[in-house]
Write a protein that holds these residues in place. Structure first.
Motif, PDB file in Angstrom:
ATOM      1  N   UNK A  34       1.003  -1.211   0.311  1.00  0.00           N
ATOM      2  CA  UNK A  34       0.170   0.259  -0.475  1.00  0.00           C
ATOM      3  C   UNK A  34       0.986   1.377  -0.118  1.00  0.00           C
ATOM      4  N   UNK A  35       1.633   1.314   1.345  1.00  0.00           N
ATOM      5  CA  UNK A  35       2.793   2.738   0.655  1.00  0.00           C
ATOM      6  C   UNK A  35       3.519   2.825  -0.422  1.00  0.00           C
ATOM      7  N   UNK A  36       3.773   1.853  -0.874  1.00  0.00           N
ATOM      8  CA  UNK A  36       4.878   1.863  -2.125  1.00  0.00           C
ATOM      9  C   UNK A  36       4.333   2.345  -3.194  1.00  0.00           C
ATOM     10  N   UNK A  37       3.499   1.465  -3.778  1.00  0.00           N
ATOM     11  CA  UNK A  37       2.288   2.346  -4.785  1.00  0.00           C
ATOM     12  C   UNK A  37       1.735   3.386  -4.636  1.00  0.00           C
ATOM     13  N   UNK A  38       2.064   4.378  -3.129  1.00  0.00           N
ATOM     14  CA  UNK A  38       1.422   5.381  -2.763  1.00  0.00           C
ATOM     15  C   UNK A  38       2.544   6.396  -3.282  1.00  0.00           C
ATOM     16  N   UNK A  39       3.862   6.039  -2.751  1.00  0.00           N
ATOM     17  CA  UNK A  39       4.953   6.617  -2.819  1.00  0.00           C
ATOM     18  C   UNK A  39       5.087   6.622  -4.181  1.00  0.00           C
ATOM     19  N   UNK A  40       4.970   5.495  -4.970  1.00  0.00           N
ATOM     20  CA  UNK A  40       6.300   5.584  -6.842  1.00  0.00           C
ATOM     21  C   UNK A  40       4.446   6.232  -7.060  1.00  0.00           C
ATOM     22  N   UNK A  41       3.722   6.204  -6.771  1.00  0.00           N
ATOM     23  CA  UNK A  41       2.329   7.401  -7.180  1.00  0.00           C
ATOM     24  C   UNK A  41       3.179   8.868  -7.198  1.00  0.00           C
ATOM     25  N   UNK A  42       3.387   9.158  -6.168  1.00  0.00           N
ATOM     26  CA  UNK A  42       3.792  10.165  -5.178  1.00  0.00           C
ATOM     27  C   UNK A  42       4.927  11.004  -5.998  1.00  0.00           C
ATOM     28  N   UNK A  43       5.758   9.920  -6.452  1.00  0.00           N
ATOM     29  CA  UNK A  43       7.603  10.355  -6.765  1.00  0.00           C
ATOM     30  C   UNK A  43       7.428  10.013  -8.858  1.00  0.00           C
ATOM     31  N   UNK A  44       5.880   9.049  -9.301  1.00  0.00           N
ATOM     32  CA  UNK A  44       6.129   9.805 -10.848  1.00  0.00           C
ATOM     33  C   UNK A  44       6.632   8.091 -11.311  1.00  0.00           C
ATOM     34  N   UNK A  45       7.037   7.634 -10.474  1.00  0.00           N
ATOM     35  CA  UNK A  45       7.885   5.659 -10.893  1.00  0.00           C
ATOM     36  C   UNK A  45       7.058   4.975 -11.070  1.00  0.00           C
ATOM     37  N   UNK A  46       7.358   4.316 -11.429  1.00  0.00           N
ATOM     38  CA  UNK A  46       6.657   3.048 -11.275  1.00  0.00           C
ATOM     39  C   UNK A  46       6.715   2.024 -10.574  1.00  0.00           C
ATOM     40  N   UNK A  47       5.584   0.991 -10.573  1.00  0.00           N
ATOM     41  CA  UNK A  47       5.542   0.392  -8.959  1.00  0.00           C
ATOM     42  C   UNK A  47       5.512  -0.801  -9.438  1.00  0.00           C
ATOM     43  N   UNK A  48       6.517  -1.925  -8.240  1.00  0.00           N
ATOM     44  CA  UNK A  48       6.360  -3.164  -8.425  1.00  0.00           C
ATOM     45  C   UNK A  48       6.125  -4.199  -7.153  1.00  0.00           C
ATOM     46  N   UNK A  49       4.986  -5.387  -7.554  1.00  0.00           N
ATOM     47  CA  UNK A  49       5.161  -6.486  -6.331  1.00  0.00           C
ATOM     48  C   UNK A  49       5.960  -7.117  -6.434  1.00  0.00           C
ATOM     49  N   UNK A  50       6.952  -7.731  -5.641  1.00  0.00           N
ATOM     50  CA  UNK A  50       7.739  -8.909  -6.112  1.00  0.00           C
ATOM     51  C   UNK A  50       6.882 -10.020  -6.279  1.00  0.00           C
ATOM     52  N   UNK A  51       6.084 -10.108  -5.074  1.00  0.00           N
ATOM     53  CA  UNK A  51       5.173 -11.268  -4.677  1.00  0.00           C
ATOM     54  C   UNK A  51       4.325 -11.467  -6.030  1.00  0.00           C
ATOM     55  N   UNK A  52       3.323 -10.531  -6.648  1.00  0.00           N
ATOM     56  CA  UNK A  52       2.640 -10.631  -7.712  1.00  0.00           C
ATOM     57  C   UNK A  52       3.504 -10.629  -8.835  1.00  0.00           C
ATOM     58  N   UNK A  53       4.394 -10.492  -9.163  1.00  0.00           N
ATOM     59  CA  UNK A  53       5.841 -10.602 -10.149  1.00  0.00           C
ATOM     60  C   UNK A  53       5.946 -12.098 -10.462  1.00  0.00           C
ATOM     61  N   UNK A  54       6.092 -12.598  -9.001  1.00  0.00           N
ATOM     62  CA  UNK A  54       6.478 -14.284  -9.357  1.00  0.00           C
ATOM     63  C   UNK A  54       5.064 -15.017  -9.234  1.00  0.00           C
ATOM     64  N   UNK A 168       1.164   3.013  11.305  1.00  0.00           N
ATOM     65  CA  UNK A 168       0.186   2.743  11.361  1.00  0.00           C
ATOM     66  C   UNK A 168      -1.427   2.465  10.720  1.00  0.00           C
ATOM     67  N   UNK A 169      -2.205   2.898  11.995  1.00  0.00           N
ATOM     68  CA  UNK A 169      -3.367   2.683  11.848  1.00  0.00           C
ATOM     69  C   UNK A 169      -4.429   3.833  11.106  1.00  0.00           C
ATOM     70  N   UNK A 170      -3.261   4.961  11.126  1.00  0.00           N
ATOM     71  CA  UNK A 170      -3.135   6.243  11.035  1.00  0.00           C
ATOM     72  C   UNK A 170      -3.889   6.578   9.852  1.00  0.00           C
ATOM     73  N   UNK A 171      -3.572   8.383   9.365  1.00  0.00           N
ATOM     74  CA  UNK A 171      -3.974   8.444   7.942  1.00  0.00           C
ATOM     75  C   UNK A 171      -2.210   8.239   6.953  1.00  0.00           C
ATOM     76  N   UNK A 172      -2.775   7.643   5.629  1.00  0.00           N
ATOM     77  CA  UNK A 172      -1.941   6.488   5.271  1.00  0.00           C
ATOM     78  C   UNK A 172      -1.233   7.991   4.566  1.00  0.00           C
ATOM     79  N   UNK A 173      -1.195   9.344   4.707  1.00  0.00           N
ATOM     80  CA  UNK A 173      -0.939  10.095   4.247  1.00  0.00           C
ATOM     81  C   UNK A 173       0.109  10.250   5.044  1.00  0.00           C
ATOM     82  N   UNK A 174       0.102  10.468   6.148  1.00  0.00           N
ATOM     83  CA  UNK A 174       1.315  10.924   7.411  1.00  0.00           C
ATOM     84  C   UNK A 174       2.236  10.117   7.180  1.00  0.00           C
ATOM     85  N   UNK A 175       2.125   8.385   6.658  1.00  0.00           N
ATOM     86  CA  UNK A 175       3.200   7.990   6.514  1.00  0.00           C
ATOM     87  C   UNK A 175       4.410   7.834   5.313  1.00  0.00           C
ATOM     88  N   UNK A 176       2.455   8.773   4.473  1.00  0.00           N
ATOM     89  CA  UNK A 176       4.160   9.022   3.182  1.00  0.00           C
ATOM     90  C   UNK A 176       4.700  10.063   3.292  1.00  0.00           C
TER      91      UNK A 176
END
Ligand code: S3P
Length: 192
Positions: A34-54, A168-176
């Motif tokens: 979840x955080x990886x996707x948001x980080x990629x989106x914020x940075x304008x970068x591609x995102x990959x999840x290794x489990x999905x790729x496997x 944490x379970x708080x706003x994901x924006x603050x984690x991002x």
């Protein structure tokens, strides 16, 4: 005139220096994907999840790979998939929780990427992992006990990450924001 978004400045700073993949590590249910996707989106970068790729490469679910071929076979495939992803340059990659416990994968992550440990409290991970049945390591026993045992074994290794972010379970924006600021500080501190 609207006030400039301070996040834009952080993103520009990161993009100006980023020359390698950002790899998220941490225990099951900590929020890497979840955080990886948001980080990629914020940075304008591609995102990959290794489990999905496997799963794509094997044509079957991670749990089925464990059941049919065993964990060692899975780790081997995971190593190859992560190496291929790492060859793709600047991007955000979420890895499976055991990836950096495998030699080969671990060295590649420590040497060739910016690693971020997404650290969450055990109850948060129990709650999140309890929503699905797709994690083979949590099927045989009490998930709380298993997660605690894994934390004990893996946390000293995860602690080698370049950056640690509390999830944490708080706003994901603050984690991002925490992740973006830590990345900027890391990239600029590193070259100071
Ligand atoms: C594992 C974590 C899983 C998946 C596999 C093994 C582990 O990924 O790779 O079930 O060893 O911790 P997530 O961390 O994305 O759940």
């Amino acid at each position: 005139m609207p006030a400039p978004d301070p996040r834009n400045r952080v993103v520009e700073d990161i993009r100006a220096r980023l020359d390698r993949p950002i790899v998220l590590i941490g225990l099951m249910g900590c929020g890497k994907t979840r955080i990886g996707r948001l980080l990629a989106e914020a940075l304008g970068l591609p995102f990959a999840d290794s489990d999905d790729e496997i799963e794509k490469a094997a044509g079957m679910a991670v749990a089925d790979i464990f059941d049919r071929f065993g964990e060692a076979y899975f780790r081997d495939g995971e190593k190859r998939v992560i190496q291929r992803l790492l060859d793709g340059g600047a991007q955000v990659i979420a890895t499976g929780g055991g990836a950096v416990m495998t030699s080969g994968t671990a060295e590649a992550v420590w040497n060739d990427t910016i690693s971020i440990w997404i650290r969450a409290e055990i109850p948060v991970m129990i709650e999140r992992t309890g929503r699905t049945d797709r994690r083979p390591l949590l099927r045989n026993g009490d998930p709380e006990r298993i997660l605690k045992d894994l934390a004990e074994k893996r946390y000293p290794v995860y602690a080698k990450a370049d950056i640690t972010v509390d999830s944490h379970n708080g706003p994901v924006d603050s984690i991002l924001n925490q992740a973006l600021e830590a990345l900027r500080d890391y990239l600029y501190g590193e070259c100071a």
